[in-house]
Design a protein around this motif. Structure first.
Motif, PDB file in Angstrom:
ATOM      1  N   ILE A 140       3.619   5.371 -11.624  1.00 26.88           N
ATOM      2  CA  ILE A 140       3.969   6.722 -10.795  1.00 26.88           C
ATOM      3  C   ILE A 140       3.573   7.708 -11.333  1.00 26.88           C
ATOM      4  O   ILE A 140       3.721   8.988 -10.991  1.00 26.88           O
ATOM      5  CB  ILE A 140       5.135   6.526  -9.954  1.00 26.88           C
ATOM      6  CG1 ILE A 140       6.203   6.336 -10.720  1.00 26.88           C
ATOM      7  CG2 ILE A 140       5.048   5.795  -8.844  1.00 26.88           C
ATOM      8  CD1 ILE A 140       7.677   6.367 -10.239  1.00 26.88           C
ATOM      9  N   ASN A 141       3.827   7.887 -12.783  1.00 27.35           N
ATOM     10  CA  ASN A 141       3.646   9.131 -13.669  1.00 27.35           C
ATOM     11  C   ASN A 141       3.097   8.589 -15.076  1.00 27.35           C
ATOM     12  O   ASN A 141       3.847   7.752 -15.784  1.00 27.35           O
ATOM     13  CB  ASN A 141       5.053   9.749 -13.783  1.00 27.35           C
ATOM     14  CG  ASN A 141       4.801  11.027 -14.332  1.00 27.35           C
ATOM     15  OD1 ASN A 141       4.429  11.273 -15.468  1.00 27.35           O
ATOM     16  ND2 ASN A 141       5.560  12.069 -13.530  1.00 27.35           N
ATOM     17  N   LEU A 142       2.112   9.398 -15.407  1.00 24.32           N
ATOM     18  CA  LEU A 142       1.652   9.272 -16.791  1.00 24.32           C
ATOM     19  C   LEU A 142       1.461  10.626 -17.672  1.00 24.32           C
ATOM     20  O   LEU A 142       0.764  10.704 -18.611  1.00 24.32           O
ATOM     21  CB  LEU A 142       0.131   8.638 -16.826  1.00 24.32           C
ATOM     22  CG  LEU A 142       0.139   7.014 -16.735  1.00 24.32           C
ATOM     23  CD1 LEU A 142      -1.185   6.529 -16.472  1.00 24.32           C
ATOM     24  CD2 LEU A 142       0.860   6.309 -17.654  1.00 24.32           C
ATOM     25  N   GLU A 143       2.106  11.570 -17.091  1.00 21.53           N
ATOM     26  CA  GLU A 143       1.876  13.139 -17.430  1.00 21.53           C
ATOM     27  C   GLU A 143       2.769  13.358 -18.854  1.00 21.53           C
ATOM     28  O   GLU A 143       2.164  14.055 -19.469  1.00 21.53           O
ATOM     29  CB  GLU A 143       2.353  13.910 -16.274  1.00 21.53           C
ATOM     30  CG  GLU A 143       1.461  13.846 -15.098  1.00 21.53           C
ATOM     31  CD  GLU A 143       2.087  14.854 -13.951  1.00 21.53           C
ATOM     32  OE1 GLU A 143       3.139  15.520 -14.244  1.00 21.53           O
ATOM     33  OE2 GLU A 143       1.884  14.475 -12.785  1.00 21.53           O
ATOM     34  N   HIS A 144       3.670  12.572 -18.835  1.00 17.37           N
ATOM     35  CA  HIS A 144       4.378  12.829 -20.261  1.00 17.37           C
ATOM     36  C   HIS A 144       3.782  11.828 -21.208  1.00 17.37           C
ATOM     37  O   HIS A 144       3.541  10.651 -20.926  1.00 17.37           O
ATOM     38  CB  HIS A 144       6.077  12.268 -20.174  1.00 17.37           C
ATOM     39  CG  HIS A 144       6.560  12.959 -19.120  1.00 17.37           C
ATOM     40  ND1 HIS A 144       6.013  14.081 -18.426  1.00 17.37           N
ATOM     41  CD2 HIS A 144       7.850  13.194 -18.797  1.00 17.37           C
ATOM     42  CE1 HIS A 144       6.913  14.816 -17.620  1.00 17.37           C
ATOM     43  NE2 HIS A 144       8.106  14.058 -17.800  1.00 17.37           N
ATOM     44  N   GLU A 145       3.450  12.343 -22.342  1.00 16.03           N
ATOM     45  CA  GLU A 145       2.557  11.637 -23.491  1.00 16.03           C
ATOM     46  C   GLU A 145       3.413  10.307 -23.980  1.00 16.03           C
ATOM     47  O   GLU A 145       2.918   9.300 -24.859  1.00 16.03           O
ATOM     48  CB  GLU A 145       2.164  12.472 -24.614  1.00 16.03           C
ATOM     49  CG  GLU A 145       3.411  12.946 -25.555  1.00 16.03           C
ATOM     50  CD  GLU A 145       2.791  13.833 -26.638  1.00 16.03           C
ATOM     51  OE1 GLU A 145       1.312  13.960 -27.009  1.00 16.03           O
ATOM     52  OE2 GLU A 145       3.392  14.801 -27.280  1.00 16.03           O
ATOM     53  N   ASP A 146       4.753  10.279 -23.915  1.00 16.09           N
ATOM     54  CA  ASP A 146       5.359   9.060 -24.575  1.00 16.09           C
ATOM     55  C   ASP A 146       6.295   8.136 -23.494  1.00 16.09           C
ATOM     56  O   ASP A 146       6.980   7.620 -23.650  1.00 16.09           O
ATOM     57  CB  ASP A 146       6.297   9.607 -25.747  1.00 16.09           C
ATOM     58  CG  ASP A 146       7.507  10.752 -24.985  1.00 16.09           C
ATOM     59  OD1 ASP A 146       7.329  11.044 -24.009  1.00 16.09           O
ATOM     60  OD2 ASP A 146       8.469  10.794 -25.764  1.00 16.09           O
ATOM     61  N   LEU A 147       5.869   8.369 -22.267  1.00 11.35           N
ATOM     62  CA  LEU A 147       6.680   7.672 -20.976  1.00 11.35           C
ATOM     63  C   LEU A 147       5.765   7.032 -19.992  1.00 11.35           C
ATOM     64  O   LEU A 147       4.667   7.539 -19.759  1.00 11.35           O
ATOM     65  CB  LEU A 147       7.516   8.785 -20.256  1.00 11.35           C
ATOM     66  CG  LEU A 147       8.092   8.400 -18.825  1.00 11.35           C
ATOM     67  CD1 LEU A 147       9.305   7.474 -19.432  1.00 11.35           C
ATOM     68  CD2 LEU A 147       8.675   9.504 -18.223  1.00 11.35           C
ATOM     69  N   ILE A 148       6.160   5.792 -19.752  1.00 11.63           N
ATOM     70  CA  ILE A 148       5.365   5.260 -18.394  1.00 11.63           C
ATOM     71  C   ILE A 148       6.475   5.004 -17.694  1.00 11.63           C
ATOM     72  O   ILE A 148       7.508   4.515 -17.594  1.00 11.63           O
ATOM     73  CB  ILE A 148       4.779   3.729 -19.038  1.00 11.63           C
ATOM     74  CG1 ILE A 148       4.218   3.866 -20.182  1.00 11.63           C
ATOM     75  CG2 ILE A 148       4.489   2.901 -17.926  1.00 11.63           C
ATOM     76  CD1 ILE A 148       3.705   2.421 -20.654  1.00 11.63           C
ATOM     77  N   LYS A 193       7.231   6.543 -29.740  1.00 13.64           N
ATOM     78  CA  LYS A 193       7.884   5.453 -29.165  1.00 13.64           C
ATOM     79  C   LYS A 193       7.544   5.531 -27.612  1.00 13.64           C
ATOM     80  O   LYS A 193       7.438   6.534 -27.011  1.00 13.64           O
ATOM     81  CB  LYS A 193       9.430   5.452 -29.422  1.00 13.64           C
ATOM     82  CG  LYS A 193       9.805   5.610 -30.871  1.00 13.64           C
ATOM     83  CD  LYS A 193      10.301   4.097 -31.131  1.00 13.64           C
ATOM     84  CE  LYS A 193      10.979   3.909 -32.635  1.00 13.64           C
ATOM     85  NZ  LYS A 193      10.948   2.566 -33.093  1.00 13.64           N
ATOM     86  N   VAL A 194       7.820   4.513 -26.933  1.00 11.67           N
ATOM     87  CA  VAL A 194       7.254   4.184 -25.747  1.00 11.67           C
ATOM     88  C   VAL A 194       8.586   4.267 -24.910  1.00 11.67           C
ATOM     89  O   VAL A 194       9.566   3.342 -25.094  1.00 11.67           O
ATOM     90  CB  VAL A 194       6.644   3.065 -25.348  1.00 11.67           C
ATOM     91  CG1 VAL A 194       6.232   3.048 -23.908  1.00 11.67           C
ATOM     92  CG2 VAL A 194       5.148   2.952 -26.082  1.00 11.67           C
ATOM     93  N   ASP A 195       8.750   5.147 -24.085  1.00 10.57           N
ATOM     94  CA  ASP A 195      10.008   5.154 -23.150  1.00 10.57           C
ATOM     95  C   ASP A 195       9.489   4.563 -21.643  1.00 10.57           C
ATOM     96  O   ASP A 195       8.211   4.738 -21.431  1.00 10.57           O
ATOM     97  CB  ASP A 195      10.387   6.658 -22.865  1.00 10.57           C
ATOM     98  CG  ASP A 195      11.275   7.362 -24.116  1.00 10.57           C
ATOM     99  OD1 ASP A 195      11.510   6.458 -25.096  1.00 10.57           O
ATOM    100  OD2 ASP A 195      11.268   8.509 -24.488  1.00 10.57           O
ATOM    101  N   PHE A 196      10.420   4.230 -21.085  1.00  9.30           N
ATOM    102  CA  PHE A 196      10.082   3.556 -19.698  1.00  9.30           C
ATOM    103  C   PHE A 196      10.908   3.894 -18.750  1.00  9.30           C
ATOM    104  O   PHE A 196      12.274   4.110 -18.950  1.00  9.30           O
ATOM    105  CB  PHE A 196      10.176   1.989 -19.632  1.00  9.30           C
ATOM    106  CG  PHE A 196       9.273   1.428 -20.684  1.00  9.30           C
ATOM    107  CD1 PHE A 196       7.935   1.158 -20.082  1.00  9.30           C
ATOM    108  CD2 PHE A 196       9.499   1.052 -21.789  1.00  9.30           C
ATOM    109  CE1 PHE A 196       6.911   0.541 -20.958  1.00  9.30           C
ATOM    110  CE2 PHE A 196       8.516   0.480 -22.778  1.00  9.30           C
ATOM    111  CZ  PHE A 196       7.307   0.087 -22.080  1.00  9.30           C
TER     112      PHE A 196
END
Length: 119
Positions: free
Chosen positions: A5-13, A42-45
């Protein structure tokens, strides 16, 4: 089913999860994870669970393989749901990863988005 639903933040799925997750759902996530790692983040979810029933066997196995390969690559995880066992899933993720993991009731969706910086 997993719906990003959102990939606009470079470190968040950010994704909505419903039904049973399958191997194909997990295969969608892996390249997204790698894109963030390649940037040195780091990958945030953020996982919003609605009518989520768990995994089929292949989906669970694929998720486990991905998580084991990336244990040190995960940052914060926000799980949003309305079932007690979903809270248990979040606690398991917290136990098995070095991430900061929080479960939020569906009524706390706004707070969850604020905590994970999904505004």
């Amino acid at each position: 089913m997993l719906q990003v639903i959102n990939l606009e933040h470079e470190d968040l799925i950010a994704a909505k999860i419903s039904g049973k997750l399958t191997e194909k759902d997990m295969e969608k996530m892996h390249p997204l994870i790698h894109n963030i790692i390649k940037k040195g983040h780091k990958v945030d979810f953020y996982f919003e669970m609605e009518d989520f029933e768990g995994y089929n066997l292949k989906g669970f196995w694929e998720d486990l393989k991905i998580d084991l390969a990336h244990l040190d690559d995960y940052g914060k995880m926000a799980f949003v749901g309305n079932k007690k066992w979903q809270e248990g899933t979040a606690k398991a993720a917290d136990f098995f990863t070095n991430s900061e993991v929080k479960f939020f009731d569906i009524s706390e969706k706004v707070q969850a988005k604020k905590w994970i910086n999904l505004n």
